[in-house]
Design an enzyme around this catalytic site. Sequence first.
Site, PDB file in Angstrom:
ATOM      1  N   HIS A  11       0.598  -1.127   0.394  1.00  0.00           N
ATOM      2  CA  HIS A  11      -0.473  -0.249  -0.160  1.00  0.00           C
ATOM      3  C   HIS A  11       1.076   1.170   0.302  1.00  0.00           C
ATOM      4  O   HIS A  11       2.236   1.459   0.563  1.00  0.00           O
ATOM      5  CB  HIS A  11      -1.055   0.050   0.895  1.00  0.00           C
ATOM      6  CG  HIS A  11      -0.446   0.412   2.594  1.00  0.00           C
ATOM      7  ND1 HIS A  11      -1.165   0.886   3.759  1.00  0.00           N
ATOM      8  CD2 HIS A  11       1.043   0.150   2.841  1.00  0.00           C
ATOM      9  CE1 HIS A  11      -0.462   0.832   4.669  1.00  0.00           C
ATOM     10  NE2 HIS A  11       0.873   0.490   4.681  1.00  0.00           N
ATOM     11  N   CYS A  61       5.933   6.003   4.950  1.00  0.00           N
ATOM     12  CA  CYS A  61       4.131   5.187   3.993  1.00  0.00           C
ATOM     13  C   CYS A  61       3.669   5.634   3.195  1.00  0.00           C
ATOM     14  O   CYS A  61       2.742   5.253   2.362  1.00  0.00           O
ATOM     15  CB  CYS A  61       2.597   4.533   5.009  1.00  0.00           C
ATOM     16  SG  CYS A  61       3.605   3.580   5.714  1.00  0.00           S
ATOM     17  N   HIS A  94       5.506  -0.658   0.294  1.00  0.00           N
ATOM     18  CA  HIS A  94       5.634  -1.241   0.710  1.00  0.00           C
ATOM     19  C   HIS A  94       4.899  -2.278   0.718  1.00  0.00           C
ATOM     20  O   HIS A  94       3.662  -2.270   0.736  1.00  0.00           O
ATOM     21  CB  HIS A  94       6.291  -0.004   1.846  1.00  0.00           C
ATOM     22  CG  HIS A  94       5.446   0.874   2.097  1.00  0.00           C
ATOM     23  ND1 HIS A  94       5.271   1.661   2.199  1.00  0.00           N
ATOM     24  CD2 HIS A  94       4.882  -0.022   3.470  1.00  0.00           C
ATOM     25  CE1 HIS A  94       3.900   2.452   3.542  1.00  0.00           C
ATOM     26  NE2 HIS A  94       3.500   0.992   4.321  1.00  0.00           N
ATOM     27  N   HIS A 124       3.351  -4.926   3.609  1.00  0.00           N
ATOM     28  CA  HIS A 124       3.056  -5.267   4.884  1.00  0.00           C
ATOM     29  C   HIS A 124       2.063  -7.162   5.600  1.00  0.00           C
ATOM     30  O   HIS A 124       1.747  -6.973   4.310  1.00  0.00           O
ATOM     31  CB  HIS A 124       2.000  -4.096   5.799  1.00  0.00           C
ATOM     32  CG  HIS A 124       2.147  -3.113   6.131  1.00  0.00           C
ATOM     33  ND1 HIS A 124       3.150  -2.936   6.743  1.00  0.00           N
ATOM     34  CD2 HIS A 124       2.106  -1.983   5.768  1.00  0.00           C
ATOM     35  CE1 HIS A 124       3.410  -1.604   7.146  1.00  0.00           C
ATOM     36  NE2 HIS A 124       3.183  -0.913   6.510  1.00  0.00           N
ATOM     37  N   ASP A 152      -4.772 -10.902  -0.170  1.00  0.00           N
ATOM     38  CA  ASP A 152      -3.574 -11.192  -0.090  1.00  0.00           C
ATOM     39  C   ASP A 152      -3.251 -11.027  -1.466  1.00  0.00           C
ATOM     40  O   ASP A 152      -3.445 -11.501  -2.803  1.00  0.00           O
ATOM     41  CB  ASP A 152      -3.984 -12.658   0.187  1.00  0.00           C
ATOM     42  CG  ASP A 152      -2.195 -13.296   0.478  1.00  0.00           C
ATOM     43  OD1 ASP A 152      -1.952 -12.895   0.563  1.00  0.00           O
ATOM     44  OD2 ASP A 152      -2.421 -14.406  -0.196  1.00  0.00           O
ATOM     45  N   HIS A 153      -1.846 -10.819  -1.737  1.00  0.00           N
ATOM     46  CA  HIS A 153      -1.192 -10.254  -2.992  1.00  0.00           C
ATOM     47  C   HIS A 153      -1.499  -9.353  -3.808  1.00  0.00           C
ATOM     48  O   HIS A 153      -1.053  -9.353  -5.020  1.00  0.00           O
ATOM     49  CB  HIS A 153      -0.791 -11.835  -3.102  1.00  0.00           C
ATOM     50  CG  HIS A 153       0.920 -12.591  -2.977  1.00  0.00           C
ATOM     51  ND1 HIS A 153      -0.209 -12.970  -0.995  1.00  0.00           N
ATOM     52  CD2 HIS A 153       2.256 -12.797  -3.316  1.00  0.00           C
ATOM     53  CE1 HIS A 153       1.829 -14.027  -0.962  1.00  0.00           C
ATOM     54  NE2 HIS A 153       3.104 -13.747  -1.254  1.00  0.00           N
ATOM     55  N   GLU A 179      -0.885  -4.477  11.826  1.00  0.00           N
ATOM     56  CA  GLU A 179       0.179  -4.387  10.203  1.00  0.00           C
ATOM     57  C   GLU A 179       1.287  -4.241  10.796  1.00  0.00           C
ATOM     58  O   GLU A 179       2.381  -4.455   9.808  1.00  0.00           O
ATOM     59  CB  GLU A 179      -0.673  -2.576  10.044  1.00  0.00           C
ATOM     60  CG  GLU A 179      -0.274  -1.892   8.647  1.00  0.00           C
ATOM     61  CD  GLU A 179      -0.403  -0.382   8.669  1.00  0.00           C
ATOM     62  OE1 GLU A 179      -1.301  -0.741   7.482  1.00  0.00           O
ATOM     63  OE2 GLU A 179       0.190   0.334   9.289  1.00  0.00           O
TER      64      GLU A 179
HETATM   65 NI    NI Z   1       2.703   1.018   5.990  1.00  0.00          NI
END
Ligand code: NI
Length: 136
Positions: free
Chosen positions: A15, A34, A40, A42, A80-81, A125
């Site tokens: 995100h 972020c 990047h 998580h 996911d992914h 997160e």
């Molecule tokens: Ni983040």
Amino acid sequence: MQATVARRAMFNAAHRLHVAAWSDEKNKEAFGPCNNANYHGHNYALTAKVTGDIDPVTGYVIDIKTLKDIIETEVVQRYDHRNLNLDCPDFVSKNPTAENIAVAIYGHIKKHLPPNLTLTITLHETDRNYVEYNGN
Ligand code: NI
């Protein structure tokens, strides 16, 4: 007699936190790393807690297999992914913060539950940072 049944699930997603109306400087100040333009990732850890009366016949609040299947379909397969900003309609006009992801997950799961059951979403997160949302 009430009890809470919980199921954990993991998903990995990318995100970027960014407000388009703001300057680069203001975004960097608000969101720090972020705000990285190239996104990047998580490793999100979800716990979905369902609270309600224990059925006197089955002994269940909810069949955990039912909850597992709802989470798999509505959360893992959806996020996911994925790149949450680019791939997920949930976040086209909303920052994919842990708060907003938890609220979205709540909606996706809650609609499958009988109305007498309450739902609480906990979304980690990172190991240290997490958000809770219970529909209020
Ligand atoms: Ni983040």
